[in-house]
Enzyme design. Sequence first.
Site, PDB file in Angstrom:
ATOM      1  N   HIS A   1      58.953  34.834 174.648  1.00  0.00           N
ATOM      2  CA  HIS A   1      60.007  33.926 173.959  1.00  0.00           C
ATOM      3  C   HIS A   1      61.351  34.784 174.140  1.00  0.00           C
ATOM      4  O   HIS A   1      61.455  35.980 174.524  1.00  0.00           O
ATOM      5  CB  HIS A   1      59.789  33.623 172.843  1.00  0.00           C
ATOM      6  CG  HIS A   1      59.915  34.595 171.478  1.00  0.00           C
ATOM      7  ND1 HIS A   1      59.029  35.673 171.385  1.00  0.00           N
ATOM      8  CD2 HIS A   1      60.887  34.884 170.797  1.00  0.00           C
ATOM      9  CE1 HIS A   1      59.494  36.425 170.427  1.00  0.00           C
ATOM     10  NE2 HIS A   1      60.714  35.913 169.996  1.00  0.00           N
TER      11      HIS A   1
ATOM     12  N   TYR B   1      60.863  43.590 162.308  1.00  0.00           N
ATOM     13  CA  TYR B   1      62.058  43.284 163.075  1.00  0.00           C
ATOM     14  C   TYR B   1      63.208  42.557 162.291  1.00  0.00           C
ATOM     15  O   TYR B   1      63.114  41.964 161.309  1.00  0.00           O
ATOM     16  CB  TYR B   1      61.864  42.201 164.291  1.00  0.00           C
ATOM     17  CG  TYR B   1      61.091  41.126 164.077  1.00  0.00           C
ATOM     18  CD1 TYR B   1      61.743  39.869 163.944  1.00  0.00           C
ATOM     19  CD2 TYR B   1      59.685  40.962 163.648  1.00  0.00           C
ATOM     20  CE1 TYR B   1      61.309  38.634 163.651  1.00  0.00           C
ATOM     21  CE2 TYR B   1      59.183  39.675 163.518  1.00  0.00           C
ATOM     22  CZ  TYR B   1      59.978  38.616 163.540  1.00  0.00           C
ATOM     23  OH  TYR B   1      59.449  37.431 163.204  1.00  0.00           O
TER      24      TYR B   1
END
Length: 153
Positions: A53, A121
């Site tokens: 993605h 993240y």
Amino acid sequence: MGSIVGVMKKQLVKHCDDRGFFMELLRDDDEMYGSFGQASLSMSFPGVIKAFHYHRLQDDIWFFPSGHAQVVLHDMRPDSESYRQTQVNYMGEDSPYLLFIPRGVAHGYRVLGSRAATIVYFTNMAYNPAQPDEYRLAYDDPDIGFDWSTKFR
């Protein structure tokens, strides 16, 4: 496989003593830090591939505190010097670093080894379910042409 323009790595340093260790991850004075949007944590089982993605507005900073992963980046930015180039990174507890992934670079990973991997993240913007800045490609997208199989020599 080349190096993609705008991707940055920050080697992390463990400060060890007889109690354990301390390691800074991300500071607001780091070159790769832009603005804070969201911090997230995900765990994936051995052999899992989460790819691909990309984002049009969002930058990501990835860190794998446990387990090991093969991280694959593919430059989708037509105006980039590294357009359509692929970069492979091996990240995890034995190779601790932050990886800055700029917007427009497709990204994904495969968990290596026999243990689950955890990813932490950071993004420069919070996820908006009403208008998600996430564009998906298949893990075996023919335009990327990445072979996820492990090679034995």
